[in-house]
Design an enzyme around this catalytic site. Structure first.
Site, PDB file in Angstrom:
ATOM      1  N   GLU A   1       2.344 -10.536   4.736  1.00  0.00           N
ATOM      2  CA  GLU A   1       1.773  -9.890   5.579  1.00  0.00           C
ATOM      3  C   GLU A   1       0.838 -11.009   6.067  1.00  0.00           C
ATOM      4  O   GLU A   1       0.026 -10.468   4.702  1.00  0.00           O
ATOM      5  CB  GLU A   1       1.410  -8.393   5.239  1.00  0.00           C
ATOM      6  CG  GLU A   1       2.240  -7.887   4.623  1.00  0.00           C
ATOM      7  CD  GLU A   1       1.769  -6.262   4.212  1.00  0.00           C
ATOM      8  OE1 GLU A   1       0.432  -5.910   4.566  1.00  0.00           O
ATOM      9  OE2 GLU A   1       2.399  -5.731   2.834  1.00  0.00           O
TER      10      GLU A   1
ATOM     11  N   HIS B   1       5.072  -5.802   8.795  1.00  0.00           N
ATOM     12  CA  HIS B   1       5.059  -4.822   7.660  1.00  0.00           C
ATOM     13  C   HIS B   1       6.800  -5.435   7.483  1.00  0.00           C
ATOM     14  O   HIS B   1       7.377  -4.304   7.158  1.00  0.00           O
ATOM     15  CB  HIS B   1       4.450  -4.428   7.468  1.00  0.00           C
ATOM     16  CG  HIS B   1       4.366  -3.378   5.559  1.00  0.00           C
ATOM     17  ND1 HIS B   1       4.878  -3.372   4.953  1.00  0.00           N
ATOM     18  CD2 HIS B   1       2.715  -3.302   5.516  1.00  0.00           C
ATOM     19  CE1 HIS B   1       4.860  -2.683   4.062  1.00  0.00           C
ATOM     20  NE2 HIS B   1       3.299  -3.290   4.443  1.00  0.00           N
TER      21      HIS B   1
ATOM     22  N   HIS C   1      -4.015   0.468   6.990  1.00  0.00           N
ATOM     23  CA  HIS C   1      -3.044   0.131   8.111  1.00  0.00           C
ATOM     24  C   HIS C   1      -3.346   0.984   9.177  1.00  0.00           C
ATOM     25  O   HIS C   1      -2.378   1.572  10.093  1.00  0.00           O
ATOM     26  CB  HIS C   1      -1.023  -0.100   7.566  1.00  0.00           C
ATOM     27  CG  HIS C   1      -1.467   0.068   6.279  1.00  0.00           C
ATOM     28  ND1 HIS C   1      -1.691  -1.489   6.142  1.00  0.00           N
ATOM     29  CD2 HIS C   1      -0.047  -0.385   5.203  1.00  0.00           C
ATOM     30  CE1 HIS C   1      -0.906  -2.478   5.658  1.00  0.00           C
ATOM     31  NE2 HIS C   1      -0.146  -1.830   4.853  1.00  0.00           N
TER      32      HIS C   1
END
Length: 345
Positions: A309, A175, A101
């Site tokens: 996502e 997210h 991420h």
């Protein structure tokens, strides 16, 4: 339509967008974090349908990435490195030997420049950031804008725009952990999910793509006609077990249905439709969430939320046949995801 601003600890601003029909969305300039989405159930009760912290200070670290913009690359990059145009780029390893991420200083921990807009039909917030060359190890200076728009059709529209002066990997997402029961009354075991996808990405024991695409047919990953999430939580299928009794997998969209995905909570009657021009999405069902975090409406526990996502696949950096994350120099990056909230008839 209205916009409210609230100063948080003299460090951040929380913007609350409210439409004319009872829905509101609250967003921090820190990480573009969605802290609340308030929508009605079938009885008209307006409740929060995303996970967020009780104490705003906890968003500073935010190891679960609650509600945040993720990038430069959402997901895991194997070995925290990639090759591009003959060069090897090393990234920060923040998930074992891998990069997750955007790394420990990803977009989720930055304070973004914010501006608001309002009309009779919609209200919104645009967040801007310039990510410099070799930021977290990625090449290129990248100008990024993320816009949140709320309209009177109870649609939350997320628009992602970017341009880089060098060819670079880029795939952004949000997210948020959705729980349509409202105010965390239940886990998402009984939530019904539909995904317009016949193929998903196989993961190894470290949740890294193996390079194989698997067919969903006759597995707990076949959401084309809808199924309850608990069917995967309690399944002996190896890919469910790898993810910690649930899902943390990338689904490639077939684009054969009207919506790429939808979510239904039968108890509250709330429905969330997902439409996007992204090629796929990771569905994560909070399988590894630690217990006891102080959330706005209670304590955290496993399977308390589900993330949709929408993004391209970081597996494309190491394997053929996956939706690419490469953005060419000078090319416009324009992606959109629409979350539409309805009540089941």
């Amino acid at each position: 339509m209205r916009i409210e601003k609230k100063e948080i600890h003299e460090k951040w601003i929380e913007y609350t967008l409210t439409n004319d029909v009872g829905m509101s969305v609250s967003v921090l300039d820190l990480g573009g974090i969605i802290t609340k989405i308030m929508v009605p159930d079938r009885d008209g009760n307006i409740e929060n349908v995303v996970l967020g912290y009780r104490n705003y200070e906890d968003y500073q670290a935010n190891p679960n990435y609650f509600g945040a913009i993720i990038g430069r690359v959402a997901g895991r990059i194997q070995g925290a490195s990639f090759n591009l145009n003959g060069e090897t780029y090393k990234l920060a390893a923040n998930d074992g030997e891998n990069h997750l991420h955007g790394g420990p200083r990803g977009l989720h921990q930055l304070v973004w420049e914010a501006s608001t807009f309002e009309s009779d039909e919609e209200v919104g917030l645009t967040l801007s950031h310039r990510s410099v060359d070799l930021d977290s190890g990625y090449p290129g200076n990248v100008e990024i804008k993320v816009t949140y728009t709320l309209n009177n059709q109870n649609q939350l529209i997320l628009d992602y725009a970017a341009k880089s002066d060098q060819t670079t990997p880029l795939t952004l997402t949000n997210h948020s952990y959705f729980n349509l029961s409202g105010n965390l009354k239940n886990t998402v075991h009984n939530h019904q999910v539909t995904i317009d996808s016949s193929k998903f990405v196989e993961l190894d024991s470290n949740l890294i793509p193996t390079g194989m695409l698997l067919n969903v047919s006759e597995t707990s990953f076949d959401f084309r006609s809808g199924r309850a999430l608990e069917e995967g939580f309690n399944n002996d299928f190896e890919q469910n077990k790898v993810a910690g009794s649930g899902y943390d997998h990338y689904f490639i969209f077939d684009n054969a249905q009207e919506h790429q995905a939808n979510l239904l909570d039968p108890d509250s009657g709330r429905v969330m439709l997902v439409n996007t021009n992204e090629p796929g999405m990771v569905m994560y069902t909070s399988n590894t969430m630690e217990e006891g975090l102080k959330l706005a409406e209670g304590s955290s526990r496993k399977h308390l939320g589900v993330c949709f996502e929408t993004q391209a696949s970081p597996a494309s950096l190491h394997h053929e046949g996956f939706p690419t994350v490469i953005l060419n120099a000078g090319e416009d990056y324009n992606k959109q995801t629409i979350f539409t909230f309805l009540i089941e008839d």
